[in-house]
Design a protein around this motif. Structure first.
Motif, PDB file in Angstrom:
ATOM      1  N   MET A   1      27.206 -42.728   4.479  1.00 40.21           N
ATOM      2  CA  MET A   1      27.588 -42.546   5.872  1.00 40.21           C
ATOM      3  C   MET A   1      26.394 -42.093   6.676  1.00 40.21           C
ATOM      4  O   MET A   1      25.400 -41.597   6.131  1.00 40.21           O
ATOM      5  CB  MET A   1      28.733 -41.547   6.003  1.00 40.21           C
ATOM      6  N   THR A   2      26.535 -42.275   7.968  1.00 40.58           N
ATOM      7  CA  THR A   2      25.552 -41.755   8.892  1.00 40.58           C
ATOM      8  C   THR A   2      26.289 -41.321  10.152  1.00 40.58           C
ATOM      9  O   THR A   2      27.376 -41.837  10.442  1.00 40.58           O
ATOM     10  CB  THR A   2      24.477 -42.811   9.221  1.00 40.58           C
ATOM     11  N   SER A   3      25.750 -40.359  10.874  1.00 37.72           N
ATOM     12  CA  SER A   3      26.383 -39.849  12.090  1.00 37.72           C
ATOM     13  C   SER A   3      25.578 -40.254  13.306  1.00 37.72           C
ATOM     14  O   SER A   3      24.343 -40.250  13.285  1.00 37.72           O
ATOM     15  CB  SER A   3      26.509 -38.323  12.039  1.00 37.72           C
ATOM     16  N   ILE A   4      26.280 -40.597  14.367  1.00 38.07           N
ATOM     17  CA  ILE A   4      25.656 -41.087  15.595  1.00 38.07           C
ATOM     18  C   ILE A   4      26.221 -40.307  16.769  1.00 38.07           C
ATOM     19  O   ILE A   4      27.444 -40.194  16.918  1.00 38.07           O
ATOM     20  CB  ILE A   4      25.949 -42.586  15.784  1.00 38.07           C
ATOM     21  N   ALA A   5      25.366 -39.753  17.616  1.00 39.34           N
ATOM     22  CA  ALA A   5      25.786 -39.073  18.838  1.00 39.34           C
ATOM     23  C   ALA A   5      25.693 -40.063  19.995  1.00 39.34           C
ATOM     24  O   ALA A   5      24.644 -40.679  20.216  1.00 39.34           O
ATOM     25  CB  ALA A   5      24.905 -37.862  19.103  1.00 39.34           C
ATOM     26  N   TRP A  22      30.407 -38.041  22.622  1.00 38.07           N
ATOM     27  CA  TRP A  22      31.217 -37.978  21.407  1.00 38.07           C
ATOM     28  C   TRP A  22      30.342 -38.354  20.222  1.00 38.07           C
ATOM     29  O   TRP A  22      29.196 -38.770  20.359  1.00 38.07           O
ATOM     30  CB  TRP A  22      32.443 -38.898  21.501  1.00 38.07           C
ATOM     31  N   ARG A  23      30.911 -38.220  19.031  1.00 39.78           N
ATOM     32  CA  ARG A  23      30.191 -38.515  17.806  1.00 39.78           C
ATOM     33  C   ARG A  23      30.936 -39.581  17.017  1.00 39.78           C
ATOM     34  O   ARG A  23      32.161 -39.676  17.086  1.00 39.78           O
ATOM     35  CB  ARG A  23      30.043 -37.263  16.942  1.00 39.78           C
ATOM     36  N   VAL A  24      30.175 -40.375  16.276  1.00 40.07           N
ATOM     37  CA  VAL A  24      30.752 -41.374  15.381  1.00 40.07           C
ATOM     38  C   VAL A  24      30.214 -41.127  13.981  1.00 40.07           C
ATOM     39  O   VAL A  24      29.003 -40.999  13.788  1.00 40.07           O
ATOM     40  CB  VAL A  24      30.388 -42.806  15.838  1.00 40.07           C
ATOM     41  N   ASP A  25      31.110 -41.029  13.007  1.00 41.65           N
ATOM     42  CA  ASP A  25      30.717 -40.996  11.601  1.00 41.65           C
ATOM     43  C   ASP A  25      30.957 -42.381  11.029  1.00 41.65           C
ATOM     44  O   ASP A  25      32.104 -42.862  10.994  1.00 41.65           O
ATOM     45  CB  ASP A  25      31.540 -39.955  10.832  1.00 41.65           C
ATOM     46  N   LEU A  26      29.880 -43.025  10.607  1.00 42.76           N
ATOM     47  CA  LEU A  26      29.942 -44.417  10.167  1.00 42.76           C
ATOM     48  C   LEU A  26      29.790 -44.492   8.653  1.00 42.76           C
ATOM     49  O   LEU A  26      28.766 -44.086   8.097  1.00 42.76           O
ATOM     50  CB  LEU A  26      28.840 -45.225  10.856  1.00 42.76           C
ATOM     51  N   PRO A  85      32.452 -56.423   8.077  1.00 45.17           N
ATOM     52  CA  PRO A  85      33.470 -56.249   9.112  1.00 45.17           C
ATOM     53  C   PRO A  85      33.623 -54.764   9.425  1.00 45.17           C
ATOM     54  O   PRO A  85      33.351 -53.903   8.583  1.00 45.17           O
ATOM     55  CB  PRO A  85      34.734 -56.825   8.467  1.00 45.17           C
ATOM     56  N   LEU A  86      34.070 -54.465  10.647  1.00 44.62           N
ATOM     57  CA  LEU A  86      34.109 -53.089  11.135  1.00 44.62           C
ATOM     58  C   LEU A  86      35.535 -52.639  11.404  1.00 44.62           C
ATOM     59  O   LEU A  86      36.334 -53.373  11.996  1.00 44.62           O
ATOM     60  CB  LEU A  86      33.288 -52.976  12.425  1.00 44.62           C
ATOM     61  N   VAL A  87      35.841 -51.427  10.969  1.00 42.86           N
ATOM     62  CA  VAL A  87      37.105 -50.762  11.294  1.00 42.86           C
ATOM     63  C   VAL A  87      36.784 -49.527  12.125  1.00 42.86           C
ATOM     64  O   VAL A  87      36.003 -48.672  11.687  1.00 42.86           O
ATOM     65  CB  VAL A  87      37.861 -50.341  10.016  1.00 42.86           C
ATOM     66  N   THR A  88      37.343 -49.428  13.329  1.00 44.64           N
ATOM     67  CA  THR A  88      37.250 -48.175  14.075  1.00 44.64           C
ATOM     68  C   THR A  88      38.470 -47.336  13.727  1.00 44.64           C
ATOM     69  O   THR A  88      39.590 -47.855  13.653  1.00 44.64           O
ATOM     70  CB  THR A  88      37.169 -48.397  15.590  1.00 44.64           C
ATOM     71  N   ALA A 113      32.664 -51.620   6.994  1.00 45.81           N
ATOM     72  CA  ALA A 113      32.099 -50.434   7.627  1.00 45.81           C
ATOM     73  C   ALA A 113      33.223 -49.772   8.416  1.00 45.81           C
ATOM     74  O   ALA A 113      34.065 -50.460   9.004  1.00 45.81           O
ATOM     75  CB  ALA A 113      30.956 -50.807   8.556  1.00 45.81           C
ATOM     76  N   VAL A 114      33.259 -48.448   8.416  1.00 46.09           N
ATOM     77  CA  VAL A 114      34.325 -47.700   9.089  1.00 46.09           C
ATOM     78  C   VAL A 114      33.699 -46.691  10.031  1.00 46.09           C
ATOM     79  O   VAL A 114      32.973 -45.792   9.598  1.00 46.09           O
ATOM     80  CB  VAL A 114      35.240 -46.976   8.078  1.00 46.09           C
ATOM     81  N   ALA A 115      33.985 -46.836  11.313  1.00 49.79           N
ATOM     82  CA  ALA A 115      33.477 -45.917  12.326  1.00 49.79           C
ATOM     83  C   ALA A 115      34.587 -44.944  12.714  1.00 49.79           C
ATOM     84  O   ALA A 115      35.553 -45.331  13.387  1.00 49.79           O
ATOM     85  CB  ALA A 115      32.993 -46.682  13.554  1.00 49.79           C
ATOM     86  N   VAL A 116      34.474 -43.688  12.259  1.00 50.85           N
ATOM     87  CA  VAL A 116      35.419 -42.651  12.676  1.00 50.85           C
ATOM     88  C   VAL A 116      34.938 -42.150  14.039  1.00 50.85           C
ATOM     89  O   VAL A 116      33.908 -41.476  14.136  1.00 50.85           O
ATOM     90  CB  VAL A 116      35.490 -41.505  11.657  1.00 50.85           C
TER      91      VAL A 116
END
Length: 350
Positions: A1-5, A22-26, A85-88, A113-116
């Protein structure tokens, strides 16, 4: 995982003013042995707030133990060589984003890939400027009428769109080799985050389908006008001998909105042996939050298998070139804990 601001200067924080952030944990499939091991909960400031506030009535020693529990994903590992493919994934009201790490990692193991998306005032978040925010801070969310929340739900849905803008298919995002297939996107969410996922499907053409696990749909655009993209609503209850699992009634709320669409790709699902908190890490790390109502629940491993399977089947059904309703029908046929049906288009009904 990686975190994105992420920051959107075109919109303001509804309470504090200034640019919305906000933040995204990918989470994503990675090459074995790369990246850094990390604890399940790696933000001591957020953990301290949870302890002070009595987060979900969980004992303080259990909250502190999350800092010693190994995380299911390594930070900044090298991604596998594939267009993913991406899941939000939108959190439930007041739930910290890291409480979807086990679930998101399990979905990633299926090749996604899953973007929380830790949207402000939705879950329990610590922003890039160090502020901790949650829905309890927001006067709008104290109203009992879900229609009053609609401006917030629309804003959270816009956060999903802005997140998609920040995750282009052509390059990795703070993770070596990560490539996303932006033609294959699902929006899913838990509780209030499920409400957000349904709203996303009404406005975001890049999303192929959406799934709402336990979220209220009254007040959403889709509830008023009918869904325009494949939409799944799943509700769960503990299992009791005198409460057999039944097929959802698409003629009655809350499933009735699915029949207002002009397609047959909208699904209602009832799950026996689940809980309002099952579409999260609660079965693994905070089982005291699972509601039983005198019944029994699936064990944690089976619960994760069932819920992750729903997300995977939704993608295989409705991504471009997917197998459609037959994929979901076959999946639910294989899951004894679930009963599901899909809506016939309104125009085809007598």
């Amino acid at each position: 995982m990686t975190s994105i601001a992420l920051t959107d200067p075109s919109r303001t924080d509804p309470l504090a003013g200034g640019a919305r952030q906000w933040r995204v944990d990918l989470y994503y499939p990675a090459v074995a042995g790369t990246g850094q091991a990390r604890p399940y909960a790696d933000d001591p400031i957020l953990l301290a707030r949870m302890t002070e506030s009595g987060y979900y009535d969980i004992p303080a020693e259990d909250i502190r133990a999350w800092a010693a529990r190994p995380a299911p994903a390594r930070r900044d590992a090298r991604a596998v060589e594939a267009a993913l493919p991406l899941v939000t994934l939108s959190p439930g009201s007041g739930v910290a984003a890291f409480h979807y790490a086990e679930l998101a990692s399990a979905i990633a193991r299926r090749g996604y890939a899953v973007a929380v998306v830790d949207a402000p005032y939705l879950g329990l978040s610590r922003l890039a400027d160090s502020r901790i925010v949650s829905g309890t801070d927001d006067p709008v969310q104290q109203a009992d009428d879900p229609h009053a929340w609609q401006p917030r739900v629309i804003a959270w849905a816009q956060d999903i769109g802005k997140t998609l803008d920040a995750l282009p298919a052509s390059r990795g995002v703070r993770a070596t080799g990560l490539t996303l297939d932006m033609a294959r996107i699902l929006a899913v969410g838990h509780s209030l985050g499920g409400t957000v996922a349904v709203e996303v499907c009404s406005h975001e053409p890049r999303v192929s389908a959406c799934a709402d696990f336990e979220g209220v749909v009254d007040g959403t655009t889709a509830y008023a006008e009918g869904p325009v993209r494949p939409t799944l609503l799943a509700l769960s209850r503990s299992a009791k001998p005198e409460r057999p699992v039944t097929v959802p009634d698409l003629g009655r709320p809350p499933f009735d909105f699915l029949s207002r669409g002009q397609q047959d790709t909208h699904w209602g699902v009832s799950i026996s042996g689940g809980s309002h908190m099952s579409f999260s890490d609660a079965p693994q790390v905070m089982p005291s939050t699972l509601t039983r109502f005198g019944g029994t629940l699936m064990d944690a491993g089976r619960s994760q298998q069932v819920y992750v399977g729903i997300v995977d089947a939704l993608g295989r059904a409705f991504f471009p070139g997917g197998g459609g309703n037959a994929v979901l029908a076959a999946y639910f046929e294989s899951v004894p804990e679930a009963r599901a049906t899909h809506a016939a288009p309104t125009s085809l009904k007598p």
